[in-house]
Design a protein around this motif. Structure first.
Motif, PDB file in Angstrom:
ATOM      1  N   PHE A   1      48.142  40.082  52.572  1.00  0.00           N
ATOM      2  CA  PHE A   1      47.932  39.936  51.135  1.00  0.00           C
ATOM      3  C   PHE A   1      46.922  38.811  50.903  1.00  0.00           C
ATOM      4  CE2 PHE A   1      52.204  41.736  51.478  1.00  0.00           C
ATOM      5  CZ  PHE A   1      52.110  42.806  50.592  1.00  0.00           C
ATOM      6  N   PRO A   2      45.716  39.147  50.445  1.00  0.00           N
ATOM      7  CA  PRO A   2      44.682  38.109  50.268  1.00  0.00           C
ATOM      8  C   PRO A   2      45.060  37.122  49.174  1.00  0.00           C
ATOM      9  CG  PRO A   2      43.952  40.204  49.349  1.00  0.00           C
ATOM     10  CD  PRO A   2      45.237  40.483  50.075  1.00  0.00           C
ATOM     11  N   ARG A   3      44.611  35.899  49.357  1.00  0.00           N
ATOM     12  CA  ARG A   3      44.857  34.858  48.364  1.00  0.00           C
ATOM     13  C   ARG A   3      43.699  34.707  47.379  1.00  0.00           C
ATOM     14  NH1 ARG A   3      47.806  29.710  51.364  1.00  0.00           N
ATOM     15  NH2 ARG A   3      49.775  30.777  51.831  1.00  0.00           N
TER      16      ARG A   3
ATOM     17  N   ARG B   1      41.749  40.370  40.813  1.00  0.00           N
ATOM     18  CA  ARG B   1      41.239  40.714  39.480  1.00  0.00           C
ATOM     19  C   ARG B   1      40.476  42.025  39.517  1.00  0.00           C
ATOM     20  NH1 ARG B   1      40.131  35.056  38.904  1.00  0.00           N
ATOM     21  NH2 ARG B   1      37.928  35.397  39.361  1.00  0.00           N
ATOM     22  N   TYR B   2      39.630  42.182  40.522  1.00  0.00           N
ATOM     23  CA  TYR B   2      38.875  43.436  40.655  1.00  0.00           C
ATOM     24  C   TYR B   2      39.816  44.612  40.931  1.00  0.00           C
ATOM     25  CZ  TYR B   2      34.190  41.381  40.639  1.00  0.00           C
ATOM     26  OH  TYR B   2      33.032  40.770  40.275  1.00  0.00           O
ATOM     27  N   HIS B   3      40.723  44.429  41.883  1.00  0.00           N
ATOM     28  CA  HIS B   3      41.604  45.523  42.284  1.00  0.00           C
ATOM     29  C   HIS B   3      42.523  45.942  41.134  1.00  0.00           C
ATOM     30  CE1 HIS B   3      44.298  47.993  44.654  1.00  0.00           C
ATOM     31  NE2 HIS B   3      45.320  47.281  44.205  1.00  0.00           N
ATOM     32  N   LEU B   4      43.208  44.991  40.524  1.00  0.00           N
ATOM     33  CA  LEU B   4      44.137  45.332  39.458  1.00  0.00           C
ATOM     34  C   LEU B   4      43.400  45.814  38.213  1.00  0.00           C
ATOM     35  CD1 LEU B   4      46.739  42.442  39.868  1.00  0.00           C
ATOM     36  CD2 LEU B   4      46.905  44.820  40.653  1.00  0.00           C
TER      37      LEU B   4
ATOM     38  N   ALA C   1      40.468  47.488  38.141  1.00  0.00           N
ATOM     39  CA  ALA C   1      40.039  48.869  38.383  1.00  0.00           C
ATOM     40  C   ALA C   1      41.230  49.815  38.397  1.00  0.00           C
ATOM     41  CB  ALA C   1      39.276  48.951  39.707  1.00  0.00           C
ATOM     42  N   SER C   2      42.356  49.391  38.987  1.00  0.00           N
ATOM     43  CA  SER C   2      43.545  50.242  39.026  1.00  0.00           C
ATOM     44  C   SER C   2      44.098  50.471  37.628  1.00  0.00           C
ATOM     45  CB  SER C   2      44.612  49.595  39.920  1.00  0.00           C
ATOM     46  OG  SER C   2      44.142  49.450  41.248  1.00  0.00           O
ATOM     47  N   ALA C   3      44.105  49.432  36.820  1.00  0.00           N
ATOM     48  CA  ALA C   3      44.592  49.573  35.444  1.00  0.00           C
ATOM     49  C   ALA C   3      43.730  50.547  34.652  1.00  0.00           C
ATOM     50  CB  ALA C   3      44.627  48.205  34.759  1.00  0.00           C
ATOM     51  N   PHE C   4      42.422  50.503  34.873  1.00  0.00           N
ATOM     52  CA  PHE C   4      41.524  51.425  34.180  1.00  0.00           C
ATOM     53  C   PHE C   4      41.819  52.878  34.594  1.00  0.00           C
ATOM     54  CE2 PHE C   4      37.583  53.925  34.230  1.00  0.00           C
ATOM     55  CZ  PHE C   4      37.258  53.886  32.872  1.00  0.00           C
ATOM     56  N   CYS C   5      41.963  53.101  35.908  1.00  0.00           N
ATOM     57  CA  CYS C   5      42.255  54.457  36.391  1.00  0.00           C
ATOM     58  C   CYS C   5      43.601  54.946  35.872  1.00  0.00           C
ATOM     59  CB  CYS C   5      42.238  54.479  37.916  1.00  0.00           C
ATOM     60  SG  CYS C   5      40.612  54.164  38.648  1.00  0.00           S
ATOM     61  N   MET C   6      44.593  54.061  35.841  1.00  0.00           N
ATOM     62  CA  MET C   6      45.904  54.450  35.327  1.00  0.00           C
ATOM     63  C   MET C   6      45.846  54.766  33.838  1.00  0.00           C
ATOM     64  SD  MET C   6      48.373  51.755  37.350  1.00  0.00           S
ATOM     65  CE  MET C   6      49.780  52.192  36.325  1.00  0.00           C
ATOM     66  N   ALA C   7      45.048  53.991  33.096  1.00  0.00           N
ATOM     67  CA  ALA C   7      44.937  54.242  31.659  1.00  0.00           C
ATOM     68  C   ALA C   7      44.317  55.612  31.392  1.00  0.00           C
ATOM     69  CB  ALA C   7      44.105  53.135  31.010  1.00  0.00           C
TER      70      ALA C   7
END
Length: 381
Positions: free
Chosen positions: A24-26, A32-35, A37-43
């Protein structure tokens, strides 16, 4: 030179090496990028569900649950990519590995989502299909659900992987360019530092004065001293042209330096060098070991009226590491810095050249100062 021998038996030292790679990267920017982009795809997915899906509640929960196994899947690729140094692979092979990984993990992601959601919605699904005169069986429905969901998961995982490879590739190029610039600056600093030590009035006066007197007593030895001084200065001037030199070359310059200062210090300087001949072809940064020897003499041996012993040792550590040791007797506590001068600069050079593949340790017993370098074992082609 008085008291000078080529071999000494030294105790062996073990060093712990690299820090473990974190799954798990610190890095907050990564999350911020991962979550984001994931939030956008989920939306977008949730919007399509609300507009067209006949099973809004089940599909919405599945979309939200999907984020966790998907994140674990892409973090798994990130970990393998860095731990196994996949960035060094040819692009065609890397793409094949990425597609195969995405295909396998997409099935696992789809299975994980189905295993979590179906127990909660199975009765509702049976009722929904019964209204439409369709008999629902667990096996066929699970197979169909996993097949369709895994295709979508594979697309998202592949997209994440290729974006990650592209981003890290361009970032690594920028970091290598920056590190090369820093390394050149550090090497130039080491060169100037070495020159400033070797060209200071005290060193030059003593060297030239000893050569002048030696001319009348032993002309051949005076000539050898003059050649040695010239070689030291030439090596320092040319150090900036080479990122690494052979250990044999570095030792030759060290011996010339010790020969010159040995004329001044005479029996006060006792040197013991133990570096096997089969290591002379190993590559080391220029002026690194020589700088440690110079500091050992200047700050450890020379301030003592009775002088002291300087030890330079080298050995192979494991299969892929070279271990070098410079140790010197030091003045009594509080009267001198031992060999600590320039250690921050040394650490910076090692970090720029090798990153986490190299390390140095310092030990101060009060009467003796030791610096141990552990470098990757590299040889010239």
């Amino acid at each position: 030179m008085n008291g000078y021998t080529r071999r000494v038996n030294l105790p062996q030292y073990n060093n712990e090496t690299l820090m473990a790679l974190r799954f798990f990267p610190r890095d907050s920017l990564f999350w911020r990028y991962h979550l984001g982009a994931s939030a956008f795809c989920m939306a977008v997915t949730l919007l399509t569900i609300f507009l067209w899906s006949p099973l809004v509640k089940q599909d919405s929960v599945a979309t939200i649950v999907w984020l966790l196994p998907y994140t674990l899947a892409v973090l798994g690729f990130r970990w393998l990519y860095r731990a196994r140094r996949w960035q060094a692979l040819p692009m065609a092979r890397l793409i094949a590995i990425a597609v195969a990984y995405a295909s396998a993990t997409a099935v696992l992601v789809a299975l994980a989502v189905a295993a979590f959601t179906l127990p909660f919605f199975w009765d509702a699904l049976i009722a929904w299909y019964a209204v439409r005169d369709v008999r629902l069986s667990l096996g066929p429905h699970l197979l169909q659900t996993v097949s369709s969901a895994s295709l979508q998961a594979q697309v998202f995982i592949c997209a994440w992987i290729f974006i990650y490879i592209s981003f890290t590739g361009s970032r690594d190029v920028r970091e290598r360019e920056l590190d090369n610039a820093r390394l050149q600056a550090a090497l130039r600093e080491a060169q100037l530092h070495s020159l400033s030590n070797q060209l200071n009035p005290h060193f030059l006066f003593n060297s030239l004065n000893n050569i002048r007197f030696m001319i009348h007593e032993d002309a051949d030895r005076a000539d050898a001293m003059l050649v040695g001084l010239s070689d030291i200065l030439r090596y320092s001037l040319r150090a900036g042209e080479h990122g690494k030199v052979s250990l044999g070359e570095e030792l030759e310059v060290i011996e010339r330096y010790l020969a010159i200062v040995g004329v001044q210090l005479e029996a006060r300087l006792r040197c013991r060098i133990d570096i096997p001949a089969d290591l002379s072809g190993c590559l080391v940064p220029p002026l690194l070991l020589q700088g440690l020897v110079e500091n050992a003499v200047k700050h450890g041996i020379e301030p003592q009226r009775e002088g002291g012993t300087l030890i330079v040792s080298g050995r192979r550590s494991g299969k892929n590491a070279l271990e070098l040791l410079v140790a010197n007797d030091k003045p009594v506590a509080g009267s001198g810095p031992g060999l600590g001068i320039g250690l921050p600069h040394l650490a910076r050079r090692l970090a720029l050249l090798y990153g986490e593949r190299a390390m140095h340790t310092v030990a101060d017993s009060g009467s003796e100062f030791r610096v141990t370098l552990t470098l990757p074992l590299e040889r010239s082609a």
